[in-house]
Scaffold this motif. Structure first.
Motif, short mmCIF file in Angstrom:
data_model
loop_
_atom_site.label_atom_id
_atom_site.label_comp_id
_atom_site.label_asym_id
_atom_site.label_seq_id
_atom_site.Cartn_x
_atom_site.Cartn_y
_atom_site.Cartn_z
N VAL A 126 0.72 -1.07 -0.16
CA VAL A 126 0.06 0.06 0.19
C VAL A 126 0.80 1.00 0.21
O VAL A 126 1.81 1.33 0.81
CB VAL A 126 -0.86 0.00 1.13
CG1 VAL A 126 -1.55 1.34 1.45
CG2 VAL A 126 -2.16 -1.09 1.05
N SER A 127 0.48 2.22 -0.92
CA SER A 127 1.24 3.41 -1.11
C SER A 127 0.11 4.64 -0.97
O SER A 127 -0.73 4.71 -1.75
CB SER A 127 2.05 3.74 -2.30
OG SER A 127 3.21 2.44 -2.19
N LEU A 128 0.40 5.56 0.00
CA LEU A 128 -0.36 6.62 -0.08
C LEU A 128 0.34 8.03 0.69
O LEU A 128 1.48 7.78 1.32
CB LEU A 128 -1.54 6.43 0.73
CG LEU A 128 -1.57 5.90 2.20
CD1 LEU A 128 -1.49 7.10 3.18
CD2 LEU A 128 -2.87 5.17 2.49
N SER A 129 -0.22 9.01 0.36
CA SER A 129 0.61 10.26 1.04
C SER A 129 -0.34 11.40 1.38
O SER A 129 -1.41 11.40 0.85
CB SER A 129 1.38 10.95 0.13
OG SER A 129 1.06 11.58 -1.04
N ILE A 130 -0.13 12.08 2.39
CA ILE A 130 -1.04 13.10 3.07
C ILE A 130 -0.27 14.34 3.40
O ILE A 130 0.62 14.16 4.00
CB ILE A 130 -1.90 12.71 4.34
CG1 ILE A 130 -2.54 11.21 4.44
CG2 ILE A 130 -2.83 13.61 4.65
CD1 ILE A 130 -2.71 10.87 5.37
N ALA A 131 -0.75 15.48 2.76
CA ALA A 131 0.17 16.70 3.03
C ALA A 131 -0.75 17.70 4.36
O ALA A 131 -1.57 17.03 4.96
CB ALA A 131 -0.06 17.86 1.84
N GLU A 132 0.20 18.58 4.82
CA GLU A 132 -0.42 19.20 6.01
C GLU A 132 -1.64 19.69 5.69
O GLU A 132 -1.86 20.50 4.48
CB GLU A 132 0.66 20.29 6.23
CG GLU A 132 1.91 20.07 6.71
CD GLU A 132 2.17 19.89 8.09
OE1 GLU A 132 1.19 20.09 9.07
OE2 GLU A 132 3.49 19.83 8.62
N GLY A 133 -2.58 19.56 6.54
CA GLY A 133 -3.86 20.38 6.33
C GLY A 133 -4.85 19.67 5.29
O GLY A 133 -5.95 20.07 5.21
N GLU A 134 -4.28 18.39 5.04
CA GLU A 134 -5.33 17.76 4.00
C GLU A 134 -5.97 16.56 4.62
O GLU A 134 -5.65 16.11 5.62
CB GLU A 134 -4.33 17.12 2.84
CG GLU A 134 -4.74 16.54 1.71
CD GLU A 134 -3.72 16.11 0.79
OE1 GLU A 134 -3.94 16.65 -0.31
OE2 GLU A 134 -2.80 15.29 0.81
N THR A 135 -7.09 16.08 4.25
CA THR A 135 -7.92 14.74 4.74
C THR A 135 -7.85 13.92 3.55
O THR A 135 -8.42 14.25 2.16
CB THR A 135 -9.51 15.25 4.83
OG1 THR A 135 -9.38 16.01 5.99
CG2 THR A 135 -10.22 14.25 5.34
N LEU A 136 -7.37 12.60 3.89
CA LEU A 136 -7.30 11.55 2.70
C LEU A 136 -8.33 10.40 3.55
O LEU A 136 -8.04 10.20 4.72
CB LEU A 136 -5.88 10.75 2.67
CG LEU A 136 -5.78 9.54 2.23
CD1 LEU A 136 -6.36 9.56 0.79
CD2 LEU A 136 -4.50 8.80 2.36
N ALA A 137 -9.14 10.28 2.86
CA ALA A 137 -10.13 9.20 3.39
C ALA A 137 -9.81 7.67 2.64
O ALA A 137 -9.54 7.45 1.61
CB ALA A 137 -11.45 9.11 2.81
N LEU A 138 -9.63 6.74 3.60
CA LEU A 138 -9.35 5.35 3.38
C LEU A 138 -10.51 4.48 3.37
O LEU A 138 -10.99 4.51 4.54
CB LEU A 138 -8.24 4.85 4.29
CG LEU A 138 -7.39 3.64 3.82
CD1 LEU A 138 -6.58 4.03 2.83
CD2 LEU A 138 -6.37 3.33 5.02
N VAL A 139 -10.94 4.10 2.40
CA VAL A 139 -12.31 3.36 2.24
C VAL A 139 -12.23 2.07 1.51
O VAL A 139 -11.47 1.68 1.04
CB VAL A 139 -13.36 4.25 1.35
CG1 VAL A 139 -13.63 5.73 1.85
CG2 VAL A 139 -13.12 4.15 -0.01
N GLY A 140 -13.37 1.40 2.06
CA GLY A 140 -13.32 -0.26 1.54
C GLY A 140 -14.33 -0.92 2.77
O GLY A 140 -14.46 -0.31 3.71
N GLU A 141 -14.71 -1.99 2.32
CA GLU A 141 -15.32 -2.85 3.22
C GLU A 141 -14.64 -3.59 4.22
O GLU A 141 -13.31 -3.44 4.48
CB GLU A 141 -16.12 -3.89 2.62
CG GLU A 141 -17.18 -3.43 1.27
CD GLU A 141 -17.87 -4.49 0.37
OE1 GLU A 141 -18.78 -4.57 0.64
OE2 GLU A 141 -16.89 -5.20 -0.29
N SER A 142 -15.23 -3.90 5.34
CA SER A 142 -14.64 -4.77 6.35
C SER A 142 -13.62 -5.86 5.71
O SER A 142 -13.84 -6.78 4.93
CB SER A 142 -15.61 -5.33 7.36
OG SER A 142 -16.45 -4.57 7.71
#
Length: 533
Positions: A28-44
């Motif tokens: 898994v690769s992802l990035s979040i910047a200052e002040g940013e909202t990243l949603a991680l979604v998916g089923e159980s």
């Protein structure tokens, strides 16, 4: 380009179990910047929570990680445990899904928030108390001077979640991880919590990793989205791009997993099956001096009627009296007023008088795992009612009935010798429905039967309930705070607040032109403007 605050690079997490290795997260690769909202979604089971837990280095010892998790350029997987403890709670904080299990029930909330301030900021005494009061005020806790000394059980679900937010924000973290922080909350409380997080994010400039399976929230809340399935990221990008033009089939399936269509009306000549007049439920509280008791009126003089084959949706916030009314109508609680099943006056019957009627009135509860005995096989659970209400059946006849009931809810009868823990949440709810259906009831009380399920599973359970209702002419009392589900299943809706009905009427009329301000607020908070008709 904005520099990333958090960067996860090809993270893999494998659990070494006695039965073999299980890879829960795959590169898994992802990035979040200052002040940013990243949603991680998916089923159980998609790997969302494992990814967030790995970020805080809170995985169990049997977990093995590969890849890199860089926070402000520092690889968290390589730092010493002591350094990680400094980062955890100070620079990165987390809000968990269920505050009642995350908060210590034996300690007052002020003490629990204060522990974070002592550990990371060295605050003590009056300075610590002032900071805790300030945090409680920031997160919107009413009367913080009084609530600071409350225990978790003395607070509502929304207030407990606000305490968790106060604890997470105590050290003004740069990254906040929110793991399903609104799943168990009413729609209005959910909207308040999201607004609160947004305002606090703007104040502190923090980044948010928001984990959820509710895409209607993501659309309104997140800047970017990562969609996970089976431990892998299958799609990612800016929220508006992913929602407006999804590339992956799985993303399209999630976006389409909205309860659609409307219920087919019951025949116009259907007789009234259940009616109630002036139903009241009162609970005694602690006794005062001279033997007098204080009382709490949970249900206050409600009238209703439901025809055979109809669904009455009962909605309202937690504490509004929905579940209490449902149980009173089935005579599972002591109540006042007149309750009739057809021509039978239920309110005139005692326990022994009600017993022959129980097979006609069945219940499906919110949490199938809690309502199914872990020590009984599925076959024994489903057949239990037959042993009570139809003792004349022999073992072979009961087994045939169990097989038919499981097939009715689209479960493989060959699995009837397994135990509840061996099934998914959606399968367990189907087992609960089969247990109720095997007695061929006329009325089903469905108390939040889909709230604990992923959206795609919800849609399948709703379709199942619709089909069973059409096939057998079942009558439903459907209690829920999920208005999109209520809209898809109900003929009429009854809106409750503080034990009273404040509005009721045909479903489409109530949703398209609600009269009461409270009903309007519920519908607005549910983001129903995004749902398909």
């Amino acid at each position: 380009m904005t520099q990333s605050l958090l960067e996860i690079d090809k993270l893999s997490v494998t659990f070494q179990l006695p039965t073999g290795a299980v890879t829960a997260v795959k590169e898994v690769s992802l990035s979040i910047a200052e002040g940013e909202t990243l949603a991680l979604v998916g089923e159980s089971g998609s790997g969302k929570s494992v990814t967030s837990t790995a970020t805080l280095r809170l995985l169990p010892e049997l977990a093995q990680t590969q890849g890199a998790i860089r926070f402000d350029g520092e690889d968290l997987l390589a730092v010493t445990p002591r350094r990680m403890r400094r980062i955890r709670g100070n620079d990165i904080s987390m809000i968990f899904q269920e505050p009642m299990t995350s908060l210590n029930p034996l300690h007052r909330v002020g003490r629990q928030i204060g522990e974070v301030l002592t550990k990371h900021k060295g605050l003590h005494g009056s300075a610590k108390r002032r900071r805790v009061l300030d945090l409680l005020q920031q997160v919107g806790i009413p009367e913080p001077e009084r609530r600071i000394d409350s225990y978790p059980y003395e607070l509502s679900g929304g207030q407990r979640q606000r305490v968790m937010i106060a604890m997470a924000l105590a050290c003004e973290p740069r990254l906040l991880i929110a793991d399903e922080p609104t799943t168990a909350l009413d729609v209005t409380v959910q909207a308040q919590i999201l607004d609160l997080l947004k305002s606090l994010q703007a104040k502190y400039g923090m980044a948010i990793l928001f984990i959820t399976h509710d895409l209607s929230i993501v659309r309104h809340f997140a800047d970017k989205v990562c969609v996970m399935r089976y431990g892998e990221v299958v799609e990612s990008g800016p929220t508006h791009e992913v929602f407006d033009a999804p590339r992956h089939d799985y993303t399209r399936m999630l976006l389409d997993a909205i309860p659609r269509g409307r219920k087919i009306p019951a025949p116009a000549d259907s007789p009234v099956l259940l009616s109630a007049r002036d139903v009241k439920v009162r609970f005694a509280l602690k006794k005062r001096l001279f033997g007098k008791s204080d009382y709490f009126d949970a249900v206050r003089g409600i009238d209703l009627s439901v025809r055979r084959g109809e669904t009455l949706g009962i909605v309202g916030e937690s504490g509004s009296g929905k579940s209490t009314l449902g149980r009173a109508l089935l005579r599972l609680l002591k109540s006042e007023g007149d309750i009739r099943l057809g021509e039978t006056d239920l309110s005139a019957l005692d326990k022994s008088g009600m017993r022959p009627l129980r097979s006609r009135l069945q219940v499906v509860f919110q949490d199938p795992f809690g309502s199914l005995s872990p020590r009984m096989t599925v076959g024994d659970i489903v057949s239990e009612g037959l042993k009570v209400h139809h003792p004349e059946l022999n073992r072979r006849q009961r087994e045939a009935e169990v097989i038919a009931a499981l097939e009715e809810v689209a479960l493989d009868p060959g699995m009837r010798n397994r135990y509840p823990h061996e099934f998914s949440g959606g399968q367990r709810q189907r087992i609960a429905i089969a247990r109720a259906l095997i007695l061929k009831p006329e009325l089903l009380l469905l108390d939040e039967p889909t709230s604990a399920l992923d959206r795609s599973v919800q849609v399948r359970v709703i379709d199942l309930l619709r089909n069973l209702q059409q096939k057998y002419g079942l009558t439903y009392l459907f209690i829920s705070h999920d208005l999109s589900v209520v809209r898809a299943l109900s003929d009429d809706v009854l809106v409750m607040k503080e034990g009273q009905v404040i509005e009721q009427g045909p479903t489409e009329q109530l949703f398209s032109a609600p009269r009461e301000t409270y009903t309007q607020a519920l519908i607005k908070a549910a983001f129903l403007d995004d749902d398909a008709a």
